[in-house]
Design an enzyme around this catalytic site. Structure first.
Site, short mmCIF file in Angstrom:
data_model
loop_
_atom_site.label_atom_id
_atom_site.label_comp_id
_atom_site.label_asym_id
_atom_site.label_seq_id
_atom_site.Cartn_x
_atom_site.Cartn_y
_atom_site.Cartn_z
N ASP B 16 0.81 -1.21 0.00
CA ASP B 16 0.00 0.00 0.00
C ASP B 16 0.85 1.26 0.00
O ASP B 16 0.62 2.18 -0.79
CB ASP B 16 -0.93 0.02 1.23
N ARG B 98 0.78 6.22 17.14
CA ARG B 98 0.64 7.23 16.09
C ARG B 98 1.29 8.56 16.42
O ARG B 98 1.90 9.20 15.56
CB ARG B 98 -0.84 7.43 15.75
N ASP B 127 -6.85 6.33 12.44
CA ASP B 127 -5.42 6.62 12.32
C ASP B 127 -5.14 7.88 11.54
O ASP B 127 -4.22 8.63 11.86
CB ASP B 127 -4.70 5.42 11.71
N SER B 182 -6.79 -6.13 7.93
CA SER B 182 -6.05 -4.91 8.13
C SER B 182 -5.37 -5.05 9.49
O SER B 182 -6.02 -5.19 10.51
CB SER B 182 -7.02 -3.72 8.13
#
Lengths: 405, 405, 405, 405
Positions: B16, B98, B127, B182
């Site tokens: 990705d 994050r 996210d 995912s």
């Protein structure tokens, strides 16, 4: 020392409350009404009647009530609607039973014209507070007698001596020396305090636990349960609808079999000290997980977070004995308001001390697969909306960062 | 469409983000800086370098950093000081990583003179918010490019076609059809979303789990750990002092072996939808229990309750991406202030998916055996004090009951 | 009845504490140390020294301290950083002084080797709690003597008779019959309780008020003040930098002149009853408004809301006497953390009992005219962002409405 | 650009919404339904009908409703039960009207078969959010058209040009140059934003205020009001029972006469920026004081504190536009639950901009003179109870101090 003409005593039939009964007669010259409740502690109650009669209580002054259904329906279940946990761990098994006992004791006082009530809780614990706040809230002029705070029978030896003198039968276990655990049981849990638990760095003995097998001794195969909820309350297990207390008894049986619900905790008492307690709450532990599970798909996010925010306060109120307070009732109004759509079923897996939610569904689910999917959603959700959402949520921080570097 | 001369891309080296890299070059004609971090996801990072070079990235524009120590020391541990749990269950494994990635990405942007940053998070998830709130808070004028919200490669097929055309190598697994889970992994957890998890009434497949054995497959004998804390942070396991990230890795290993830390949850995303996620947090699950254990003997009651009251809000801030906000910092000041005396050790038992605290001690303990004892305490605590305590706490309810019947 | 060899008494020099002094000597045969503090109550303190000597206190046992600066700097100002108000109205003028007196009293006990402390607060009020929680927190083994809870001088007549017998001079006002108001004064306020205030449906008499003119008697022209803040604390008025207590004295003078800061309230005491009190807090009333004013342009929104959320709890802690508790300190850490950028000036208008903010500015302002403007902002804010912001904030409600009708 | 076949427009009859009406016709080719509500803004509504007809709206598509009673009864009064104030100052006059308008607009959409709604709020403000969250919550599939976010008429000049071209009559004041204040009025308040208010360091001009005289111009004699409450709602003033909106109108008249309820504030908008607003809320300012006054004698302490704790969150929900959210409804259930005994009367004094409570009484009062008195209470309260109360409340701090020095 008097003005207690008639006293309603919370009477278990055990040694301590029998001594209290006698001591009340001796000290206050009061007429005694005994009240013994079945809240699922798992003991025969008729021996309490025999014992009371033997201690001179008139038959019409002996109250023995089965409160199991009311206990679970009106106290345990409302509390579980809030996912209530005290100090992150404790499911409040003792705390939630006290208000019911206090309420019934006051009802009996009103029926029998008693002007006083008494209980067997010590002056160091939470239970005295829970009983007495209930008494005072429901009958403000009542006289409360807490023998453990008044008498001088503070050692085991003195208590036994008093019992012997008073002709109260003493079972072998009491004579066998060594203080017993201080235990409390009802349909929600059994608790242990005292003895070597007073040393928090020593592990509890395996032999202490009563309701649950050790996880190591639990079945080698997991067991699955389907639990059905209506308006936040459990109504059926594996398709079988039963009354609240029957359902909780069933969960206790299953949880006990799988070693679920043991807890070893140092907690903070309302009276200001830390104490170490061990608890077995097999059914409650399963119920809490399952209730969170059904809420996870049926509660709005902000409602769920509001409940999570208020829960510690609600738990504290129950732990501290404020069930009958107006602030608990106000919180309950909020909590109950949120449970309207908490309907559906949850599948849990029980295995060797653990309980986990593995599936859940509801006709009132707020889970929307067409929106949540990672696949193409056909426009159900516009990803571009996220940009504006983030930009405006970031705006205040951007301005601050820009202005202040 | 431009004004993104140089873009720092959070680059994993996977399919990705490789497509994103190419798409950024194609769409914005920007110079790309790749940033790949080791936060304990358990993957080799050097292949990312090779792949970046192959995609035309200049060697000086490739950043590969080992952030494991900083991650656990400055993000995971501060969060655990608050016993942080989102919606009663989730340990925030993705959320807490994050802010660190965003911070480092902005540092690299400042070092390389980049005016834009980009990430591979979709427009439906949390996210994107966590990354971008971090970017904006730390560099308010930065341009943010979120390809998933901009491009039209929304189906798996289109993405693969683009990759093929761009000469990006596609591994067998991607071709094998069927969307993959995912996943997101770091030293705190691994998460799974998507595929058949999108049906909340279906149990997760056993084959999905990666870090933990099934409880059924865990050792038949329990294992005990002694965990030592200083000022609320874990500093040693079984007497061995190590760095934060080494300790967490050790806990992951032990937890994984015993099947600890699996979670199957429907949670509420900040962007407004419910989603179903599965998590493995073996070390974190142990750490949370142990931290509560050490706090149970070292924290003042009211401080502990204050923390419990604020925790849901703090968890929400982290979940929603507000680590770099001033309100998170203000709460952290409070939380850190409370950890001064959170020192001592906790013994936990690991067994077949369960972790329980069995013993704890501290030189700073507030547990006072002389007061807590059921035996005669020699006057350390005056039981008669309880009467006044209860009477005044009951006063407002007595007055109300008296006046209003 | 003893084990109080040396007692530090909070001594005002007035009738009540003089009787207490004598009563302590009579009852406990203790050596007495008197402690009299100037916290801005506006009375000469030297007469207290003379009176103490006359009552047999050794000169070295007489402590008279000017605590005004410490009071405002370390107690009043930190409290105002939180915009602290109890029950929506009360500025905590009495509550905030007690912890300082308790602290100093314990310091003197430690210096003089005293084993006991005593105060003149009654058994019905909050002040006994505030004093004693301070004593116990700072010197856990201290003996506390609260004469009003011990003696039988509960009527005015008995007290005067005891004073007469003990040779304590009685001023005319005491003999003049009718209980006086119970008053308490310091640099933050003066309070009134008792007498006909005990009837909440009767308006307070104009003659009662001491520090403020009636609004009707205030100047017919408004007066403007410029108040300057640094890190949340007032540092200058109309450009004149002064010490905290000098600034507060100045505000009292100005507020008093303009009839500002009168309050007539029924409040809830910690001991469980409602009581009616009247307060004059001229300077504090101005300070609160101005502090909110400077925060309005310098505090982040979420930080401001977090403070507003925590303020009632913080106020309750101070009202109830928990200044020296660890939970108050933890909250203070949060509050102080938020004040870093609370710098700038506020212009307030004083007129006939009212105070209003009319202007404010700061080098650290977060007000951004380019964004806030109704005029064309040249793209500083993209109005289209609002659509996505609203859409995602609405999403959960849309899903619910869609699914449940 | 379409799929808005029929649009219900919130139409004031003023210039801006007339331009919007025309623009919707031009841009979407939609049939327009106009909705004009009387919520007490003090303007004639019939001219709006005439204007709508002139702009080509069919008579059956013109809705003009008098919502004043519903507004005060179902929105304003429920909000005041919580003593709701945003950011310590703002009484939410605009915020509380939006949900009603949104609700009625959706009702009309359902009645007329409209698929879209539109409003005249800008993309920078809170009102767009309040309107649209209401729309989406009540009719999840509705199309929302917010012209200010879509069109390019962002300057005053462009708007006037468009109006001229479209034949919309332009009053002199609009041509006179200089942007007008952005104003909003209803029975609760009138607000002002924009123009020179955009400079927070400049005092508002006296000529701006509309509903209140300057305090300096108010009568020289104070005026007293007796306000009677039932279950938390105002039911009579000076003995005259009236409907909610009539009572609020009366309070506005009285407050306006005495210069009460002006506010100059920098507030935090939900969309992330600070903005400066001026408000006149004469009746609401009086009502808030009086409601707190009646609660002070009728609410239990802990209930009052619980309300104070939740109020900022409740205010935030209303300010941000979440009136129709489930979390607002849950909080309302709690708030309403607390108002059962909030009955009685309050006397307030109005004078030169100030309002103060001077007396209050209730048949449900919890004020107990026999307990509160400074005189001998004949044993109603046992002062000795306070010792135990304090000792146990201090216990945790004593243990900590003892153990940690």
């Amino acid at each position: 020392m008097s003005d207690a003409n008639k006293v309603v005593l919370a009477y278990s039939g055990g040694l301590d409350t029998s001594v209290i009964l006698k001591w009340l007669q001796d000290t206050y010259q009061s007429e005694i009404v005994t009240f013994t409740a079945d809240i699922g502690q798992g003991e025969e109650l008729e021996p309490a009647r025999a014992k009371a009669i033997k201690l001179g209580i008139k038959p019409e002054n002996i109250y023995i009530d089965d409160l199991r259904e009311e206990f679970v329906r009106d106290f345990v279940f409302p509390m579980f609607r809030a996912n209530t946990v005290y100090e992150g761990e404790y499911l409040l098994g003792t705390s939630i039973a006290r208000p019911l006992i206090a309420k019934r004791q006051i009802e009996i006082a009103n029926q029998t014209g008693a002007d006083a009530v008494s209980h067997g809780a010590t002056g160091k614990g939470n239970d005295q507070v829970r009983f007495e706040l209930g008494y005072y809230a429901l009958k403000p002029g009542v006289k409360v007698i807490a023998p453990w705070r008044e008498w001088d029978l503070l050692s085991r030896e003195k208590l036994l001596a008093y019992a012997e003198k008073a002709g109260i039968p003493i079972e072998m276990k009491h004579k066998a020396g060594g203080a017993p655990y201080s235990m409390d049981a009802n349909l929600l849990h059994i608790s242990f305090e005292g003895r070597h638990l007073e040393d928090p760095k020593a592990e509890a003995e395996e032999s202490m636990w009563r309701w649950t097998v050790a996880p190591e001794a639990a079945p080698d195969a997991p067991e699955y349960l389907d639990m059905e909820f209506e308006q936040g309350d459990l109504v059926a297990i594996n398709g079988l609808r039963q009354k609240p207390h029957e359902l909780l008894a069933k969960l206790n049986e299953l949880g006990g079999k799988h070693g679920i619900g043991r807890l070893d905790l140092v907690e903070n008492r309302y009276v200001g000290m830390k104490s170490r307690g061990c608890y077995e709450t097999p059914g409650g532990t399963i119920l809490l997980k399952a209730h969170r599970g059904i809420e996870s798909i049926t509660l709005d996010r902000e409602v769920a977070h509001l409940k999570d925010n208020l829960m510690p306060r609600y738990a504290e109120l129950i732990y501290n004995g404020y069930w009958w307070s107006p602030e608990r009732r106000a919180l309950q109004a909020l909590i109950d308001n949120t449970q309207q759509y908490v309907n559906g079923w949850v599948r849990v897996k029980l295995y060797k001390g653990g309980v986990s939610v593995v599936a859940r569904d509801s006709k009132d689910t707020l889970f929307d697969q067409t929106i949540a999917t990672f696949d193409d959603d056909g426009g159900a959700y516009n990803q571009k909306d996220a940009e504006g959402f983030i930009k405006l949520n970031a705006l205040r921080m951007r301005i601050a960062s820009h202005k202040r570097g």
